[in-house]
Design an enzyme around this catalytic site. Structure first.
Site, PDB file in Angstrom:
ATOM      1  N   ASP A   1      16.774  90.172  40.245  1.00 37.40           N
ATOM      2  CA  ASP A   1      18.092  90.662  39.838  1.00 37.40           C
ATOM      3  C   ASP A   1      17.937  91.442  38.535  1.00 37.40           C
ATOM      4  O   ASP A   1      17.465  90.913  37.527  1.00 37.40           O
ATOM      5  CB  ASP A   1      19.041  89.462  39.635  1.00 37.40           C
ATOM      6  CG  ASP A   1      20.502  89.876  39.502  1.00 37.40           C
ATOM      7  OD1 ASP A   1      20.767  90.932  38.888  1.00 37.40           O
ATOM      8  OD2 ASP A   1      21.363  89.130  39.993  1.00 37.40           O
TER       9      ASP A   1
ATOM     10  N   HIS B   1      20.541  92.417  42.688  1.00 44.86           N
ATOM     11  CA  HIS B   1      21.920  92.049  42.362  1.00 44.86           C
ATOM     12  C   HIS B   1      22.858  92.440  43.504  1.00 44.86           C
ATOM     13  O   HIS B   1      23.664  93.360  43.408  1.00 44.86           O
ATOM     14  CB  HIS B   1      22.359  92.718  41.052  1.00 44.86           C
ATOM     15  CG  HIS B   1      23.574  92.073  40.437  1.00 44.86           C
ATOM     16  ND1 HIS B   1      23.572  90.788  39.950  1.00 44.86           N
ATOM     17  CD2 HIS B   1      24.831  92.544  40.227  1.00 44.86           C
ATOM     18  CE1 HIS B   1      24.769  90.490  39.472  1.00 44.86           C
ATOM     19  NE2 HIS B   1      25.547  91.536  39.633  1.00 44.86           N
TER      20      HIS B   1
ATOM     21  N   SER C   1      28.462  87.355  40.638  1.00 44.16           N
ATOM     22  CA  SER C   1      28.234  87.954  39.328  1.00 44.16           C
ATOM     23  C   SER C   1      29.279  87.466  38.311  1.00 44.16           C
ATOM     24  O   SER C   1      29.373  86.265  38.054  1.00 44.16           O
ATOM     25  CB  SER C   1      28.224  89.488  39.458  1.00 44.16           C
ATOM     26  OG  SER C   1      27.751  90.097  38.288  1.00 44.16           O
TER      27      SER C   1
END
Length: 257
Positions: free
Chosen positions: A199, A232, A128
């Site tokens: 995501d 995610h 991320s």
């Protein structure tokens, strides 16, 4: 326990921000030490959670260094403070880039790698926002300098980014195409980008666009993997891909040639 501060500035009289980094967690290699990778966590996380996962991977020749980002106000959370490698207000190409924060984190990572033995291959990975910082570090390495103009001190052999995005993408082409040496470094640096198609935090389109921009800018040794049904977070299938890719790209002992 390791704490470090980093201040960045352009040499002018403008005020400098000082960033205090949190605890660094180290996973020692279980076999012969051949590579060291700094792995960067996501927004609001810390180095401990990823160090526990990385310790379980079948990569006995890699030393993992998992630092913790500074705690700072983050615009995307309305100024609420949390651990973050840089400030971010919006995940879009029009959002302003916090080059000062990116430079400070990239410098912290480079400092962690700079004390490794000369025969050890060096890499940076992340998830991320950590992936975004890893990609920014790749740009600094390729250019030979940070955004503020200071020289970048380490030689990278690999960069991995999971569920991330490319900061400072608008100006990347000019930075790379203006230098033969930067273009040469870009074409030879192995990059692995992975992204889940569902995501809901860093949309798939951001990962895909980042890969397209890097490829168009001359990062020819780039692998982009997508995972149907992945949000995610990471899954064993993705980490297997990372392991196989690192073994092959770094030429680690015991890996298939």
């Amino acid at each position: 326990m390791s704490f470090s501060t980093s201040s960045v500035g352009s040499g002018s009289r403008t005020a400098r921000r000082t960033f205090e980094f949190g605890r660094t967690h180290v996973v020692r290699p279980k076999g012969k030490h051949q590579a060291t990778i700094v792995w960067l966590h996501g927004l609001g996380d810390n180095g401990s959670s990823w160090s526990q996962l990385l310790e379980t991977l079948p990569l006995p020749n890699i030393k993992w260094i998992c630092p913790t980002a500074p705690t700072r106000p983050v615009a995307i959370f309305g100024g609420f403070p949390c651990t973050a490698w840089f400030d971010v207000g919006d995940l879009s190409e029009d959002a302003p880039d916090d080059v000062e924060g990116l430079d400070a984190s990239a410098a912290h990572v480079a400092n962690l790698l700079s004390t490794e033995p000369a025969d050890i291959k060096l890499g940076i990975g992340g998830f991320s926002m950590g992936a975004a910082t890893a990609l920014y570090s790749a740009i600094c390495y390729v250019q030979g300098k940070y955004g503020n103009g200071n020289s970048y001190p380490v030689n990278l052999s690999t960069v991995v980014g999971l569920s991330g995005w490319l900061p400072c993408s608008r100006s990347l082409r000019n930075k790379i195409e203006g230098s033969q040496e930067a273009a040469r470094h870009a074409s030879s640096l192995p990059l692995l980008l992975c992204h889940g198609r569902v995501d809901d935090v860093v949309a798939y389109k951001h990962g895909e666009k980042s890969a397209e921009i890097l490829n168009a800018t001359g990062f020819r040794n780039l692998t982009f993997r997508t995972y149907n049904g992945l949000g995610h977070y990471t899954i064993p299938e993705e980490m297997d891909e990372v392991c196989n890719w690192l073994n092959a790209r770094l030429g680690l002992e015991g890996s298939p040639s």
